[in-house]
Design an enzyme around this catalytic site. Structure first.
Site, PDB file in Angstrom:
ATOM      1  N   GLU A   1       0.219  -1.917  -3.534  1.00  0.00           N
ATOM      2  CA  GLU A   1       0.076  -3.006  -2.558  1.00  0.00           C
ATOM      3  C   GLU A   1      -0.958  -2.567  -1.530  1.00  0.00           C
ATOM      4  O   GLU A   1      -0.814  -1.517  -0.903  1.00  0.00           O
ATOM      5  CB  GLU A   1       1.437  -3.270  -1.894  1.00  0.00           C
ATOM      6  CG  GLU A   1       1.403  -4.398  -0.878  1.00  0.00           C
ATOM      7  CD  GLU A   1       2.756  -4.558  -0.151  1.00  0.00           C
ATOM      8  OE1 GLU A   1       3.782  -4.027  -0.629  1.00  0.00           O
ATOM      9  OE2 GLU A   1       2.756  -5.201   0.911  1.00  0.00           O
TER      10      GLU A   1
ATOM     11  N   ASP B   1       5.204  -6.041  11.160  1.00  0.00           N
ATOM     12  CA  ASP B   1       4.941  -4.611  10.989  1.00  0.00           C
ATOM     13  C   ASP B   1       5.312  -3.793  12.216  1.00  0.00           C
ATOM     14  O   ASP B   1       5.045  -4.189  13.352  1.00  0.00           O
ATOM     15  CB  ASP B   1       3.464  -4.398  10.642  1.00  0.00           C
ATOM     16  CG  ASP B   1       3.189  -4.792   9.202  1.00  0.00           C
ATOM     17  OD1 ASP B   1       3.833  -4.208   8.317  1.00  0.00           O
ATOM     18  OD2 ASP B   1       2.383  -5.698   8.969  1.00  0.00           O
TER      19      ASP B   1
END
Lengths: 407, 260
Positions: free
Chosen positions: B45, B56
């Site tokens: 990824e 995040d």
């Protein structure tokens, strides 16, 4: 003295978002899957309580007895004479905590309480919304944590102290540009982790659905009061209704009262944060709206004299009202804002928040240029008082003092 | 190369390992992707950095900042991926936030991703209510569209997401942001158990799988894991070391061995 504020909302017909939370192509819900359920629960709770007369009464009673509503409309005789127009101010500066932010936080804190939440989190830029949230948290006995970019926390030390005085924790944010947009990101991240106990008390008409709609509804008392008061005062609707726009909550609340009238609606952005004037459509902070961004989609920082307008996006409803030509959006630069700040202080004895001075700056410019024709009535929402800004204005004015020390 | 080979692995009971690397974290990030492949990754990824990454945590935020400060943008990263496509030998998945796709134009970016050999995308801020425009373009360009299911996602909605997700299903291991955790959460186990009752597609846990032991525990309940922050932290800690690709390779191998 007691006054029932519900009369101001009796004839209010709100503009509703569609079933995806959109106003036209703007708004919606662009969040990680972990926040979808929280947004849905909030939407269900808001829809339920906002249509519950008991909730509404409690909310409106608090805005009256605690918040100081209704706020008056003041006719500015001296400025009107100078500009050749009829200028009126809706006085949100006279509310408890000194700005329109109280309308929203009382509503959201009450809702959080009904939802069984024990904690509030909030983002703040200049600190006004943080102070308002801390105030509501104290009132309702909720624990409160406010996220504030480290750069802003340094600029607004006194507001950091106010929040702490009110019993809130202030979390300085050191990610990204360390300003409002990063405080929003950090509060969202915290919300993901603590969604069971915590309500995110968002400060403006932005973010994922239902926030833009819900915050506008909590602010709609502002415009609905103004509409009825103005008619009582003058027998008519204003020719122009003007408000400053950062995220756009005071403008959204103001416009809500006049959306179904013939009044021209004008939102005034800071030239350095003018998402509607200079931005492009994009997606950030959970919504589709107009954003200041580079060509690859990275979000830019906003810059202006007023920290409260330093936001690179804008509430989606404003992007929609611009799109359908129901409202127009203009920008004012720091210099004319400072002049407007001084003029209102000196000619009317009202020190405005620098945010609100943006609205006045455009009115002065437009009246002088004949863009607002002679004798037209203009209603400006004075969203907040300027006490928080005097130190900053002093430091700017120091640079242009004459030999006698006069500005 | 589409993600169908992951389904084949699932069918033959092989556990799937997908390491995550932020593009532009260092100038030789492409070598790190190759090292991960050499270490036994089943797919990689690749994160495209965004200024406002809502889901995040600190570690990946820092990686994004390094990448953006170094001047990386969508085009440069596409060029980088293009240079890997004939060498990497496993599917590459791009993870990014919706605004980066929107800014480039959905049709154009879907075409570009496909052209440089990307197999699919993960766009964490795109919910199923808003999926249609991207879904249409990714299908037209033969890209898989990996969707997320959170511990908080109700069962009926999970079924809808599982139905729309292609390649595999990304099961969030925590209610929270990406980052390193001390243990695999009960939420992670409950989440994959819920999903696996509703679909035969591969289900991978991502977010909160930080050690080979946690990965080993995770694959008792699902088909594989995505390892992000723990790997990115290793990269950030050893950025100036010439042996960095070797470290990445052995990190991946340790996870691969643990889940085999």
């Amino acid at each position: 003295m007691s006054e029932d504020l519900s009369k101001y909302l009796e004839s209010y017909t709100p503009l509703l978002p569609d079933d995806k939370g959109k106003f036209g192509q703007f708004g919606g819900r662009f969040v990680p899957e972990s926040l979808v359920n929280a947004c849905e629960q909030l939407q269900i709770a808001f829809d339920k309580f906002w249509s519950d007369p008991e909730f509404r009464n409690e909310y409106l009673n608090l805005l009256h007895s605690y918040g100081g509503r209704p706020t008056p409309i003041t006719f500015c005789g001296n400025l009107s004479e100078l500009l050749g127009i009829k200028l009126y101010l809706k006085r949100e500066d006279l509310t408890h905590t000194g700005s329109h932010k109280i309308n929203n936080v009382v509503g959201q804190a009450l809702l959080a309480k009904r939802m069984g939440k024990t904690h509030l989190i909030a983002e703040t830029g200049a600190g006004q919304h943080g102070v308002a949230t801390a105030t509501a948290a104290a009132l309702f006995g909720l624990k409160c944590k406010v996220y504030m970019g480290q750069v802003d926390a340094k600029r607004q030390e006194l507001n950091v102290f106010r929040m702490k005085l009110l019993g809130s924790e202030v979390q300085e944010v050191i990610s990204g540009s360390m300003t409002l947009k990063d405080a929003v990101n950090e509060a969202m991240r915290e919300w993901v982790s603590r969604v069971d106990t915590t309500h995110y008390c968002l400060g403006s008409v932005m973010g994922p659905h239902p926030f833009p709609y819900m915050v506008r509804e909590f602010q709609s008392i502002l415009g609905n009061e103004a509409k009825i008061q103005f008619k009582e005062l003058t027998g008519d609707d204003p020719d122009y209704v003007v408000a400053c726009v950062g995220g756009g909550s005071n403008a959204a609340g103001t416009f809500a009262g006049f959306i179904n009238t013939d009044s021209k609606l004008v939102g005034v952005e800071a030239a350095g944060g003018a998402a509607l004037s200079y931005g492009r459509t994009g997606v950030v902070h959970g919504m589709t709206s107009k954003l200041l961004q580079d060509e690859t989609g990275q979000i830019n920082e906003a810059h202006s004299i007023s920290a409260g307008l330093d936001y690179p996006g804008v509430g989606p409803e404003h992007a929609y009202l611009q799109d359908i030509d129901r409202a127009s959006y203009v920008a004012a630069n720091d210099e004319e804002v400072l002049e407007a700040f001084l003029m209102l202080s000196r000619m009317e004895g009202i020190i405005p928040a620098l945010e609100s001075a943006h609205g006045l700056a455009w009115i002065i410019r437009a009246a002088k240029a004949g863009e607002i024709p002679k004798d037209k009535t203009v209603l400006l929402t004075l969203s907040g008082r300027g006490d928080k800004d005097v130190q900053q204005v002093l430091s700017i004015l120091q640079l242009r003092k004459d030999e006698k020390g006069n500005f | 190369m589409r993600l169908s080979e992951l389904t084949a692995k699932k069918t033959s009971n092989q556990k799937i390992l997908v390491p995550y690397i932020t593009a532009g974290i260092t100038d030789n990030w492409g070598d790190l992707v190759l090292a991960a492949a050499d270490g036994g990754a089943d797919a990689v990824e690749i994160g495209l950095p965004f200024s406002d990454p809502m889901i995040d945590g600190n570690i990946i935020q820092l990686a994004y900042k390094k990448s953006l400060d170094a001047g990386y943008n969508t085009q440069l990263i596409l060029d980088g991926i293009n240079s890997l496509k004939d060498r990497v030998g496993i599917p590459l998945i791009v993870m990014t936030y919706y605004n980066l796709l929107f800014a480039r134009g959905l049709a154009k970016v879907a075409f570009d991703l496909s052209t440089v050999g990307v197999a699919g995308t993960i766009v964490p801020d795109l919910t199923i209510e808003e999926l249609d425009p991207w879904s249409k373009e990714s299908q037209a360009n033969n890209l898989d569209n990996v969707l997320l299911v959170a511990p908080s996602t109700p069962r009926a909605r999970t079924a809808q997401i599982a139905n729309l997700s292609t390649g595999f299903i990304y099961a969030l291991g925590v209610m929270g942001t990406t980052g390193i955790r001390d243990s695999l959460s009960q939420d992670a186990i409950a989440n994959v158990t819920k999903i696996k009752e509703l679909t035969d597609k591969p289900v991978l846990i991502g977010v909160g799988v930080s050690t080979p032991q946690q990965a080993q525990q995770a694959v008792q309940y699902c088909d594989g894991v995505i390892v992000g922050s723990a790997l990115v932290k290793l990269i950030l800690d050893k950025l100036d070391k010439p042996e960095l690709p070797k470290f990445v390779q052995s990190f991946v191998t340790d996870f691969k061995t643990a889940i085999a």
